[in-house]
Scaffold this active site. Structure first.
Site, PDB file in Angstrom:
ATOM      1  N   GLU B  29      -2.571   5.280   9.496  1.00 43.37           N
ATOM      2  CA  GLU B  29      -2.295   3.912   9.944  1.00 43.37           C
ATOM      3  C   GLU B  29      -0.957   3.866  10.690  1.00 43.37           C
ATOM      4  OE1 GLU B  29      -2.388   2.085   6.115  1.00 43.37           O
ATOM      5  OE2 GLU B  29      -4.429   2.775   5.791  1.00 43.37           O
ATOM      6  N   GLU B  54      -7.521   4.003   3.426  1.00 48.08           N
ATOM      7  CA  GLU B  54      -7.016   5.300   2.959  1.00 48.08           C
ATOM      8  C   GLU B  54      -8.128   6.244   2.526  1.00 48.08           C
ATOM      9  OE1 GLU B  54      -5.821   2.354   2.221  1.00 48.08           O
ATOM     10  OE2 GLU B  54      -3.944   2.554   3.315  1.00 48.08           O
ATOM     11  N   HIS B 123       4.971   0.061  -3.609  1.00 49.50           N
ATOM     12  CA  HIS B 123       5.387   0.972  -2.536  1.00 49.50           C
ATOM     13  C   HIS B 123       6.177   2.151  -3.096  1.00 49.50           C
ATOM     14  CE1 HIS B 123       4.382  -2.405   0.076  1.00 49.50           C
ATOM     15  NE2 HIS B 123       4.414  -1.578   1.090  1.00 49.50           N
TER      16      HIS B 123
HETATM   17  C1  TPP Z   1      -3.577   0.062   0.714  1.00 47.36           C
HETATM   18  C2  TPP Z   1      -2.463  -0.201   1.661  1.00 47.36           C
HETATM   19  N1  TPP Z   1      -2.384   0.497   2.825  1.00 47.36           N
HETATM   20  C3  TPP Z   1      -1.367   0.286   3.691  1.00 47.36           C
HETATM   21  C4  TPP Z   1      -0.390  -0.635   3.419  1.00 47.36           C
HETATM   22  C5  TPP Z   1       0.771  -0.860   4.391  1.00 47.36           C
HETATM   23  N2  TPP Z   1       0.587  -2.154   5.036  1.00 47.36           N
HETATM   24  C6  TPP Z   1       1.168  -3.280   4.566  1.00 47.36           C
HETATM   25  S1  TPP Z   1       0.674  -4.643   5.419  1.00 47.36           S
HETATM   26  C7  TPP Z   1      -0.304  -3.705   6.439  1.00 47.36           C
HETATM   27  C8  TPP Z   1      -1.108  -4.374   7.509  1.00 47.36           C
HETATM   28  C9  TPP Z   1      -2.091  -5.312   6.902  1.00 47.36           C
HETATM   29  O1  TPP Z   1      -2.872  -5.862   7.927  1.00 47.36           O
HETATM   30  P1  TPP Z   1      -3.735  -7.132   7.625  1.00 47.36           P
HETATM   31  O2  TPP Z   1      -4.612  -6.865   6.436  1.00 47.36           O
HETATM   32  O3  TPP Z   1      -4.402  -7.526   8.878  1.00 47.36           O
HETATM   33  O4  TPP Z   1      -2.705  -8.230   7.150  1.00 47.36           O
HETATM   34  P2  TPP Z   1      -1.481  -8.781   8.025  1.00 47.36           P
HETATM   35  O5  TPP Z   1      -0.312  -7.929   7.691  1.00 47.36           O
HETATM   36  O6  TPP Z   1      -1.873  -8.683   9.457  1.00 47.36           O
HETATM   37  O7  TPP Z   1      -1.294 -10.188   7.580  1.00 47.36           O
HETATM   38  C10 TPP Z   1      -0.255  -2.363   6.106  1.00 47.36           C
HETATM   39  C11 TPP Z   1      -0.987  -1.285   6.805  1.00 47.36           C
HETATM   40  C12 TPP Z   1      -0.494  -1.354   2.187  1.00 47.36           C
HETATM   41  N3  TPP Z   1       0.443  -2.255   1.834  1.00 47.36           N
HETATM   42  N4  TPP Z   1      -1.533  -1.126   1.344  1.00 47.36           N
END
Ligand code: TPP
Ligand code: TPP
Ligand code: MG
Ligand code: MG
Lengths: 322, 315, 315, 322
Positions: B29, B54, B123
């Site tokens: 990602e 993941e 985290h």
């Molecule tokens: C399982 C997991 N993978 C990766 C992350 C890192 N991460 C935090 S927010 C995010 C993006 C999330 O995108 P979306 O679901 O569209 O929500 P938005 O942030 O756009 O509101 C990522 C990849 C995480 N917190 N949890």
């Protein structure tokens, strides 16, 4: 080519022998389990047309991923019944040295890579095999067999989505046999067809009568050709039924008798024999010969497997690291 | 020597290995977004962003590794490995064995963890012990920029699945990195400081805390040897045991929760195999058996301190 | 006392607790099919089959537990927990802490593992140490039918997430179970045999192997005390340390792989806290760091044997 | 009720103040982060209409689950800006004693249960909250906010499927803001709308302009009513855009300038102010008053949070077990 024409296609008579071999092999395995000579296994009795119809549509470089219900796929691909049975019995002469047993048999030399008994595991790996193929100079494709239950695991959706977004040459073959171990499919999803899920991923899909080997073969040839040329995923659903239960032994007390009977009446082998005879595409004598050939192969396989040694204790810790 | 941060060391290692071997690919990602330079050099097929999933990221790496590629995946933060445990353990860890050795899984999974960012237990969760207890995988967790580079390069060349844990607290600290094709073997510990009275065994961020503790102990007339495990599976029993046989005392230090952590394995092994040499019990200094808080003072208090290590060494 | 198998004990415990408390519900793949008697008594809303999706089974339990229900979920075999690790660790294990104590998660997760069925490493993986190293959860792994019943009943009444590991090799062996509302506390070990020369610490199937070893040792003039941990998190340090202070020797035995297993924690704790009392090193007898094979002889060889335990006790 | 009529609905003028509060709160949080007074956080700048429109359609007994981008949901639900900011700063007076920080803030007293920053975590928990509600004598529903990225996690599909199969009263609200951290949605799925996935689960769904608070409110009222009465899930997608980047600080160098500008031009707050003024539903003076009220609340909140103590070290190991 329509199913009717397929009937007179000699490929179908070959498919009949493949299905007979699978049936005989699995019934033999089950009786070895019952007599305590083999551990437990899942059979694909009633679903043979799916394995026979799809696998013969593949090229020799195509790679196959499968799951816990894999004997049909392996035999259709040309696996030696002796080594296969030896593996099921945990013998050293098995394809995986007896370490796999019946549930995760892979045979690299046949292109059957990465078998997982974790439902959905095979789907999580198929995209990677597709990725390797998509990045090399080949027109080979990856084919992954999975069940209707696997389609309720989130990883199915992650795999479909990635294959679509990355244009991976993966043929998803869902063997929808109406059961997920001891739970009926209807208890786990509202849609009747797993192929319904493909649309939102923009993946082409089709559901075919999984008990009609001709129909499966037609659909599979189209699907394989599509994936090979387009380098895109395709979802083929073979709609069928698991008539022997989930895992040996299984009294199927929880199964609706009428439903089971109705599907048994659609047995893919009997159906095909009947049709071939009706069209004079085969004679009773030829069918008998086939049965005899198959019986001999299974006898030899059984003798080989029973006579094979178990792996030595040194194998306890080999093959852990490369 | 050049000076760079551990984060830069990771990127250099990846770039060098991708240059060396066309089978090496990287995805995850935001991997292509953050690694746009890699995309420029190696193209969008070898450096990819992925959907936010993941499980399939890891599974795709496992399937690709078994069929000729050498994937490096970035799962971002260690708690996110929870969505990829089937792929990392049941598949990457077991399918070689279950297939009777038919397949190998040369892949590296990069994750970050540890105190320093103040964003809490989803985290920051030092779960490296899960993987140390998992058959078929290797686990490394370096403490210096040089090792980040040398161990990642070595991990990429390893034919087995390697979990590469990056301590957040170390990522942006500059360090000296040798020029050229710098490789650090997996399974070999580093003696960061020699001493005669007590052996401090640690890895990642707390190696530096141990070095500070060693200085403090020096002033108190105690000569501490500091060993950086850096590779957790396999780990270098020999170097650790040799040191403890010399000093007769050992303190095992890590940030991860104490119970059933890597320190338990190290302490149990020392107590079993260097029993005769021990003048005092092997003491573990580790994080509490609690999730990590986001609140900075609590996050900081979670990590073993110089004082706790000094006290343990003098106990 | 009534005689029943551990499997029957599990069902009785569940039925009794569902009778006692309407908030207790049970679901999982095939739970309603296999538990049709429970469906008859408690209805299809409290006993459910689920789709084949461990992540949502566990997540649903966590969400339900936080909002008034007390779910018991069956994830079948321990390797299947890999699809539910986020829900079991990041949610059930951490959200109480991260919310500052606003929520509790009274839920039980049942899984099976261990040698005995011959179906290989994707059904048999003693990964209990993963959860022992996970904050916010409790872990139990009983060895007798009575404890299967008493600990499951207690686990269902516990306000925290409890991982209940059932050793496949014990499930169908009959055992004596006390009549009535039999409860066994979580966190208290059982001394299965008293002895004076060496302490054998174990849990689950290998407790019985230790008892056999104790008989063999008896004939060789060695008096072995056998402790059944049965609760792995929290575990009963006090009982174990008291025994070792008496015997001066300890052997820690389990089927799970040796490296960073629960035995490492127990051995490290003994070596640290009973250091003065130890006449010999604490020895661990455990499974190898390898996946488990399906082949029966290999599966059997994976498990610690009487002979290995006896040798360790005499070392 | 159409959007046009909504415009003159006083609910909308209230929604305006809610959106202003969210905007001001988040910009203030961001500047505190920039000046080192607060840790990092994700803002919902540009998406306020989704939170404001959906939350005001809920009843007081309804339960909310949210994720890392939650300040808007919490403020719209009536959270105290002071305690919210204190939590973001890791202070003892925060809603979670400072243990959560900005990413997993839940507030039981407001019915905001189980916030997870594991993308998809909130979805895995929502079905359980729905199950509790479905088994008790209540007409309350569960509402779960998640992003377009969460929809690419398999757990989204597992949650939708279970909610459908078990008839759980769960309103799924997907805030499709076109980004998933540093990856554009278009790189992660071929469909434009997450609502496309609902059909195969037989779940009713709709996509609405997420920058039009009136439209969101209308759609939300319909959806909430549907879930409350039918005791079935519904998927509402609010199509919007994240204009401040993923997490503070974020220079958005990777963002297409034109796309960002186009969406900024559709800013939900400016749009609504303009529309209300056009329809004489509000005066410039009233808007100024609102701004002033909001500014004062944020100033007070900041003072409270800055003045609050950090949790004591004893809190390191409390709240682990019940
Ligand atoms: C399982 C997991 N993978 C990766 C992350 C890192 N991460 C935090 S927010 C995010 C993006 C999330 O995108 P979306 O679901 O569209 O929500 P938005 O942030 O756009 O509101 C990522 C990849 C995480 N917190 N949890
Ligand atoms: C992750 C996981 N969960 C549960 C199981 C136990 N299990 C083995 S096969 C099976 C049913 C699978 O159903 P389906 O995918 O339809 O395949 P089928 O057996 O019908 O061919 C189950 C639940 C498993 N092996 N892996
Ligand atoms: Mg099925
Ligand atoms: Mg988004």
């Amino acid at each position: 080519m329509t199913t009717f024409e397929m009937v007179v296609d000699r490929e179908v008579t070959e498919a009949l022998e493949t299905m007979m071999l699978i049936r005989r092999f699995e019934e033999n395995s089950a009786s070895l389990q019952a007599s305590g000579k083999a551990g437990s296994m899942c059979t694909s009795v009633g679903q043979e047309a799916s394995a026979a119809g799809v696998i013969r549509a593949l090229g020799k470089d195509d790679l196959i991923l499968t799951n816990h219900r894999s004997a049909g796929h392996l035999l259709a691909r040309g696996a030696d019944p002796g080594r296969l049975l030896a593996e099921i019995m945990g013998k050293a002469t098995g394809y995986c040295k007896g370490k796999s047993g019946s549930l995760h048999i892979s045979v690299k030399e046949l292109g059957v890579v990465l078998t997982s008994t974790i439902v959905g595991g095979e789907l999580s790996l198929a995209t990677g095999v597709g990725l390797s193929l998509s990045m090399s100079e080949t027109d080979a494709i990856a084919v992954v067999f999975f069940g209707d239950g696997a389609a309720t695991e989130g990883i199915f959706h992650e795999a479909m989505n990635l294959a679509a977004v990355w244009d991976l040459p993966v043929l998803f073959v869902c063997e929808n046999n109406q059961w997920q171990a001891y739970v009926h499919r209807k208890e786990t999803m509202l849609a009747d067809h797993v192929s319904d899920f493909a649309k939102a991923y923009r993946v082409a899909a089709r559901t075919v009568d999984g008990n009609d080997v001709g129909a499966v073969h037609d659909a599979a040839k189209f699907a394989v050709d599509y994936v090979r040329k387009q380098r895109k995923p395709y979802l083929l659903e073979t709609y069928t039924y698991r008539t022997r239960g989930h895992m040996e032994p299984d009294d199927q007390a929880y199964v609706d008798k009428a439903e089971l009977a109705a599907w048994k009446a659609k047995d893919p082998i009997q159906q095909l024999e009947k049709r071939l005879l009706e069209h004079d595409a085969i004679t009773v004598a030829e069918i008998e010969e086939m049965r005899a050939r198959v019986a001999t192969r299974i006898e030899e396989a059984t003798a080989f497997a029973l006579g094979s040694p178990y792996p030595g204790f040194d194998e306890l810790t080999t093959d852990v690291y490369a | 020597m050049t000076t760079m941060t551990a984060d830069q060391a990771i990127n250099e290692a990846l770039a060098e290995e991708m240059r060396r071997d066309p089978r090496v690919i990287a995805f995850g990602e935001g991997v292509a977004t953050k690694g746009y330079k890699l995309v420029e050099e190696f193209g969008p097929k070898r450096v990819r962003n992925t959907p936010l999933a993941e499980g399939i990221i890891a599974g795709t790496a496992v399937g690709a590794a078994a069929t000729g590629l050498r994937p490096v995946i970035d799962l971002l933060f260690s708690p996110f490995t929870t969505f990829a445990m089937d792929e990392l353990t049941n598949s990457a860890g077991k399918l070689r064995y279950l297939s009777g050795g038919q397949f190998a899984f040369p892949m590296v999974t990069l994750v970050r963890t540890g105190a320093g960012w103040g964003v809490g237990a989803q985290h920051n969760h030092n779960n490296e012990a899960w993987f140390v207890h998992t058959p078929g995988v290797k686990v490394v967790m370096p403490s210096t920029a040089a090792d980040f580079k040398g161990m990642l390069k070595r991990a990429i060349r390893d034919d087995n699945p390697v979990m590469f844990f990056a301590d957040i607290g170390l990522l942006y600290a500059p360090g000296e990195v040798p020029e050229g094709d710098h490789l650090v073997p997996i399974g070999k510990a580093a003696v960061r400081r020699e001493g005669t009275d007590v052996t401090l065994v640690s890895y990642a961020k707390t190696v530096h805390t141990c070095l500070e503790a060693a200085n403090a102990l020096q002033e108190q007339g105690v000569s501490a040897e500091v060993i950086d495990l850096r590779s957790l599976k396999p780990w270098d029993e020999e170097t650790v045991l040799a040191s403890v046989r010399k000093t007769g005392r050992a303190v095992v230090v890590h940030e991860a929760s104490r119970t059933a952590g890597v320190g338990a394995e190290v302490a149990a092994t020392i107590a079993e195999k260097a029993f005769g040499a021990l003048k005092a019990p092997v003491i573990r200094v580790a994080g509490p058996d609690a999730p990590t808080a986001a609140s900075f003072p609590l996050e900081a208090a979670f990590v073993p301190s110089v004082q706790r290590i000094v006290e343990a060494a003098r106990a």
